[in-house]
Structure formats: C-alpha cells, structure tokens
Design an enzyme around this catalytic site. Structure first.
Site, PDB file in Angstrom:
ATOM      1  N   GLU A 157     -69.956  15.538  25.245  1.00 26.26           N
ATOM      2  CA  GLU A 157     -70.921  15.841  26.310  1.00 26.26           C
ATOM      3  C   GLU A 157     -70.317  16.635  27.467  1.00 26.26           C
ATOM      4  O   GLU A 157     -70.449  16.267  28.633  1.00 26.26           O
ATOM      5  CB  GLU A 157     -71.566  14.540  26.816  1.00 26.26           C
ATOM      6  N   HIS A 235     -80.362  12.051  19.597  1.00 27.30           N
ATOM      7  CA  HIS A 235     -81.164  11.004  20.226  1.00 27.30           C
ATOM      8  C   HIS A 235     -82.560  11.612  20.436  1.00 27.30           C
ATOM      9  O   HIS A 235     -82.811  12.291  21.429  1.00 27.30           O
ATOM     10  CB  HIS A 235     -80.538  10.565  21.552  1.00 27.30           C
ATOM     11  N   ASP A 268     -80.960   8.267  16.611  1.00 25.55           N
ATOM     12  CA  ASP A 268     -82.030   7.294  16.798  1.00 25.55           C
ATOM     13  C   ASP A 268     -83.276   8.077  17.218  1.00 25.55           C
ATOM     14  O   ASP A 268     -83.183   9.212  17.676  1.00 25.55           O
ATOM     15  CB  ASP A 268     -81.680   6.194  17.806  1.00 25.55           C
TER      16      ASP A 268
END
Length: 367
Positions: A157, A235, A268
């Site tokens: 990130e 995500h 997810d």
C-alpha cells in the site's frame, strides 16, 4: 437468514466434492488459500466455542492449500523495539502451514500501518537512520523466515487513493527510494521467495491507482531490481464490482510490464446491510469473476481470501454497516458464493475449456 434457494444459477454440490484448493489445482492454479490470525484472536468471545470448527476447515488441505498471517508478521509484532525481534505471532500461522502442507505467503515487510510506535512516532529520522532501520527489519524478518515463504509482500500500500505516493514516514524521509531499497534487501534476505508489490484498489484496468501500481513495477524493472509479482488485494463491493474482463485486462497489464505472476491476495466481497438474496447474488458473481479471470490469465497463480469466517472479518469494524464478506456465515452455513466458486472451477477442471471465450458480463447494477 439464508437465500440459497433464490439463487437458481448456483448448483448445490456435495461437501466432499466442493473443496476449493483441490478444484483450483485441477483448474491449473497453484493454490486457493485463506489468511488467518493467531488462535488467541480467533478464540476471543463470543466465538471461542467455534474454534474447533474453524480450525478443522482451515487445516483441511483440500479446502485451503495456502495461508497468510493476517497480522503476525507485521512490524508492530516482529520488531516492537529497535533491533528487538519477536516472531511468536507469525510462527503460529507458519506452523499451521508447515503442519498441513500449505504454501505460506508472507505479509508484509514495509507498510505504513501497524508499525511499531518507535517507527512512525519518531520525528527526527535522518535518511541514513531510516535506511538502516528498514534494512535491519527486512534482514531480521525475511531472514528469519528464509526458505519458508512462497512469496513476500515486500511493500504494501505505497499508493494513495489518487495514485500518488502515500505520505508515509518512509516516503516523507526517503521518497520512492525506500521501495527500491526494500525490494533489493528482500531479494538478498530471502532469495528463494517471490517478491510482490501488494495494494488495494488496483483491480480496475483504467484507474489512477492501477496506473500508480504500474509505475512502481516499471520503476523497479527499469532499475534492474527484481519484482516477481503484483498482489491485487481485491477488497471488493458486492453491489459495484469489476467485471471479469476488468480483472483480466488489469492482470495482463501488469504482466506486460515484466512480472512473472499476479495473484488475488486478500479477497473479500462486502455486502451493505441487510444481506438479502440480491446482494448475495451480486457477491456470488463477484467471486466468480475473480475466479474465472485468475484461471484464464496463466500468470495468475492463486487466490487468497482474507480469512473465511464472517465473524473474523475486518470489514464490519472498518466499514460500519457492511459485512458478510467471506464464504462462511456465523452459523457455519456457506455463502452461495462458495458454490459459485466451485461451479466456476469445475468448469475449468484440467483447463479443458480455456479456449472458450469469456462469458459476457452483464451491464448495470453489480458491475
């Protein structure tokens, strides 16, 4: 509430045949895995009684052939004080991987979050001092797990939402040099591991953040520094998610820059409450798009879901009003998305259908 009957396009399959890693390997992937935390986290109330069921699913090598420590290898745990290392948390998950024959993806060497306080509260870092601290950390942590990690998320990130570099302590002191140094030092500390850049929001082919991730890959490649892979955290949102073609184009864009593999590393798909038949159908589609895209792009080696049991997901705490992002509900029934993944993987068993064109994604809500 469960809505399996409403999803007529999902075929119910016997448990014995519906095991994700075995089916993923039959479709040509290296693994289908799930991240996990340490037992102390999983045994917290009110779900302490659920641990034996959780552990049995996690340890089943046909269900999950890979795992990642969600927290245990991060800086706050591994080097809580300067030069003082503690590998206890990470070793719990490493032992599960070793005991059950799973690949271990290791996560994450240099990240702006979950740092030990001495790193991000120090305001008088010099460039030389921070370089030395990063090198000591990578040497210590990657060196400790040397030879046991299939891959390392070396830098995690590094990008802000607009695709520019995140103004972390590392960037503020060293600029993008810290990324180059981290990959160089990781390659030396654990030369057998695949080295990844890992980020969220880099799954759509034309986004500014995807452009930023490509810039990082190109920077490293141009400098002659090894980077093996790009990790797409993925995500995702059930109601507005990338199409399968989006995923394929994005992965192919990274591969064209010279990386040898890509992977979905923290998958997810969160649902805005209340969960209902429609949102579960959108979620199933999103999981299927990821799965089929990974099978169709030969450099995509595998998929890791970010835990598998909804009560242990990070989503509700960070995104209030969202949840049910994984594949097992709190009562241990499976999401329809589980059977959707199985259906997709079975379609490509032994990769016999890879010559067929990808399905056409529908337009509108959910894509």
């Amino acid at each position: 509430m469960r809505f399996l009957a409403a999803l007529s396009f999902v075929v119910a399959l016997p448990l014995a045949s519906a095991q994700l890693d075995a089916l993923a390997k039959a479709a040509g992937l290296k693994y289908f895995g799930a991240a996990t935390d340490t037992p102390g986290f999983r045994e917290r109330e009110p779900y302490a009684a659920q641990y034996p069921t959780y552990d049995a699913i996690l340890r089943d090598p046909k269900e999950f052939g890979q795992t990642t420590p969600t927290n245990g290898q991060k800086w706050m745990f591994t080097e809580p004080s300067p030069g003082v290392f503690n590998f206890t948390e990470g070793e719990v998950v490493s032992k599960i991987a070793a005991d059950t024959g799973k690949l271990l993806r290791c996560h994450a060497l240099v990240w702006h979050s979950q740092l030990a306080p001495w790193v991000d509260t120090t305001t008088n870092w010099t460039a030389d001092g921070l370089r030395a601290a990063i090198k000591r950390h990578i040497d210590g942590v990657a060196g400790h797990w040397k030879g046991r990690c299939y891959a390392w998320d070396v830098v995690n990130e590094a990008l802000d939402e607009d695709g520019t570099y995140r103004k972390s302590v590392f960037y503020n002191v060293l600029g993008d040099e810290y990324i180059r140094l981290a990959f160089q030092w990781a390659a030396a500390a654990d030369p057998g591991a695949k080295l990844y850049y890992n980020d969220y929001g880099i799954e759509r082919p034309d986004s500014v953040k995807t452009a930023g991730a490509k810039r990082i890959v190109k920077m490293l490649r141009d400098a002659g520094i090894r980077i093996d892979g790009v990790g797409l955290q993925a995500h995702l949102h059930a109601d507005v998610h990338p199409t399968m073609e989006d995923h394929m184009r994005t992965m192919q864009g990274y591969v064209e820059l010279g990386v040898s593999e890509v992977a979905f590393t923290e998958l997810d798909v969160r649902i805005v409450a209340p969960t209902n038949a429609t949102s579960l159908a959108w979620q199933t589609e999103s999981y299927q798009f990821v799965t089929e895209a990974c099978v169709r792009v030969k450099e995509c080696v595998g998929i890791t879901i970010w835990d598998f049991y909804d009560p242990f997901s990070w989503i509700p705490a960070v995104f209030p009003g969202n949840g049910d992002a994984l594949l097992w509900f709190a009562d241990w029934t499976k999401h329809p998305a589980y059977d959707g993944i199985v259906q997709t993987l079975k379609k490509f068993a032994n990769r016999t259908e890879l010559d067929t064109p990808p399905c056409t994604s529908r337009e509108g809500k959910g894509v």
